[in-house]
Design an enzyme around this catalytic site. Structure first.
Site, PDB file in Angstrom:
ATOM      1  CE  LYS A   7      94.587-125.965  71.730  1.00 39.79           C
ATOM      2  NZ  LYS A   7      94.126-127.269  71.246  1.00 39.79           N
ATOM      3  NE  ARG A  63      94.649-130.306  78.040  1.00 37.01           N
ATOM      4  CZ  ARG A  63      95.784-129.657  78.268  1.00 37.01           C
ATOM      5  NH1 ARG A  63      96.456-129.863  79.393  1.00 37.01           N
ATOM      6  NH2 ARG A  63      96.250-128.811  77.374  1.00 37.01           N
ATOM      7  CD  GLU A  98     101.786-120.231  65.159  1.00 36.94           C
ATOM      8  OE1 GLU A  98     101.247-120.682  64.135  1.00 36.94           O
ATOM      9  OE2 GLU A  98     102.576-120.892  65.851  1.00 36.94           O
ATOM     10  CE  LYS A 102      91.006-124.617  72.618  1.00 39.69           C
ATOM     11  NZ  LYS A 102      91.214-125.892  72.018  1.00 39.69           N
ATOM     12  CB  SER A 156      86.358-126.661  79.059  1.00 43.69           C
ATOM     13  OG  SER A 156      87.775-126.684  79.158  1.00 43.69           O
ATOM     14  CE1 TYR A 197      82.584-127.504  75.169  1.00 44.67           C
ATOM     15  CE2 TYR A 197      83.740-125.577  76.009  1.00 44.67           C
ATOM     16  CZ  TYR A 197      83.754-126.798  75.359  1.00 44.67           C
ATOM     17  OH  TYR A 197      84.943-127.288  74.885  1.00 44.67           O
TER      18      TYR A 197
HETATM   19  C1  PBG Z   1      92.877-130.489  71.714  1.00 44.74           C
HETATM   20  C2  PBG Z   1      91.881-129.471  72.074  1.00 44.74           C
HETATM   21  C3  PBG Z   1      91.778-128.867  73.331  1.00 44.74           C
HETATM   22  C4  PBG Z   1      90.658-128.051  73.299  1.00 44.74           C
HETATM   23  C5  PBG Z   1      90.105-128.148  72.012  1.00 44.74           C
HETATM   24  N1  PBG Z   1      90.897-129.018  71.256  1.00 44.74           N
HETATM   25  C6  PBG Z   1      92.550-129.069  74.573  1.00 44.74           C
HETATM   26  C7  PBG Z   1      94.014-129.082  74.542  1.00 44.74           C
HETATM   27  O1  PBG Z   1      94.658-128.487  73.678  1.00 44.74           O
HETATM   28  O2  PBG Z   1      94.547-129.718  75.431  1.00 44.74           O
HETATM   29  C8  PBG Z   1      90.175-127.266  74.464  1.00 44.74           C
HETATM   30  C9  PBG Z   1      88.782-126.801  74.442  1.00 44.74           C
HETATM   31  C10 PBG Z   1      88.243-126.382  75.757  1.00 44.74           C
HETATM   32  O3  PBG Z   1      88.955-126.295  76.781  1.00 44.74           O
HETATM   33  O4  PBG Z   1      87.028-126.119  75.804  1.00 44.74           O
HETATM   34  N2  PBG Z   1      93.494-130.475  70.506  1.00 44.74           N
END
Ligand code: PBG
Length: 331
Positions: A199, A209, A238, A253, A279, A318
């Protein structure tokens, strides 16, 4: 020899639709889709997420209806995320451990009415902390081990509420092993873990967010725990650690900007490997389409087949309900 003189013509197989279908190497099916859902307090509430046209936050009762819709379409699983009341957020993210929190209530309600759909819950403290970080903040530091202890407790309240799969998105060291041991010690040996293994500290999380209300709360950034977008070898390490600690599945991600990482992890480990089309990726496609600059449905389908081609076993997206509908209609 020259391709034409030798009779080698790549276009021959592409001439007709039936032939293109015969030589197609990858396919997208509804089984590839995981639908992330945002849950909010109240009853009968749907709130549009401004930066994600077409995406809404649902109160628990309507999340159940969404789960029904997903199950009817054949979507295998949902990933649940809460928009926690700001008054319930504190330094320690205490609400994450409350068995009556939004996620736990949503799990119980969905399990009661739509038991056939898989429920994936996010483990991380950010929707519950007043500072918006995934872990505990001491001074300027996100402290690892104390955070992991809370994440284990968070995973347990989720499992007790009916979560089928725990998805730690926090990027603390050692959390997969600790959560596995915690689950096993409490009789949840069957609960799966999908590790957010690679991630990245990404700008593409902005609209998420917004959806969970952490844009307002987040102090600073997440670069001391999420990965540097410049790194590949680190992603391998990782993932190796997460697998060693007991991850059943791994995830990369964001998605599209990190297809190289996805392909490497899949070929290196051969585990079920998922991509999160986050997102910001969703928002980019929707925004360009709203301006008439790209064909939304085609861009959506092309983005998803790209994940499959790169080796993904599935995608958190989504677009899931829209894609499922298109696939059902024979797209
Ligand atoms: C937080 C989390 C995030 C997302 C999923 N879990 C955002 C972040 O790490 O700030 C992002 C998912 C998305 O942007 O669709 N633990």
């Amino acid at each position: 020899m020259d391709a034409i003189l030798s009779g080698r013509r790549m276009r021959r197989n592409r001439r007709t639709d039936w032939s293109r279908r015969m030589v197609r190497e990858t396919r997208l099916s509804v089984d590839d889709l995981i639908w992330p859902l945002f849950v909010v307090d109240g009853n009968g509430v749907t709130e549009p997420v401004k930066s994600m046209p077409g995406v809404e936050r649902f109160s628990v009762d309507l999340a159940v209806r969404a789960a029904e819709r997903a199950a009817k379409l054949g979507i295998p699983a949902l990933a649940l995320f809460p928009n926690t009341d700001p008054d319930l957020r504190d330094d320690h993210g205490s609400e994450a451990l409350n068995p009556e929190n939004l996620i736990c209530r949503a799990c119980r309600a969905i399990k009661a009415e739509v038991p056939e759909i898989g429920l994936i819950t996010d483990v991380a403290l950010d929707p519950y902390t007043s500072h918006g970080h995934d872990g505990l903040l001491e001074g300027e530091e996100i402290v690892n081990d104390a955070t992991v202890a809370r994440l284990v407790a968070q995973a347990l309240v989720q499992a007790e509420s009916g979560a089928d799969m725990i998805a730690p998105s926090d990027m603390m060291d050692g959390r997969i092993g600790a959560i596995r041991r915690g689950l096993d010690a409490h009789g949840f040996t069957h609960v799966q873990i999908m590790a957010y293994s690679a991630k990245y500290a990404s700008a593409f999380y902005g609209p998420f967010r917004d959806a969970v209300g952490t844009n307002k709360t987040l102090i600073g950034d997440k670069r001391t725990y999420q990965m540097d977008p410049a790194n590949t070898e680190e992603a391998i390490r990782e993932a190796a650690l997460d697998i060693d600690e007991g991850a059943d599945m791994i995830m990369v991600k964001p998605g599209m900007p990190y297809l190289d990482i996805l392909a490497r992890l899949k070929t290196t480990f051969g585990l079920p490997t998922f991509a999160y089309q986050v997102s910001g990726e969703y928002a980019m496609i929707e925004a360009a389409a709203a301006n008439g600059w790209i064909d939304r449905d085609r861009a959506m389908m092309e983005s998803l087949i790209a994940f499959k081609r790169a080796g993904a076993d599935g995608v958190l997206t989504y677009f899931a309900p829209f894609v499922a509908e298109m696939l059902k209609a024979g797209a």
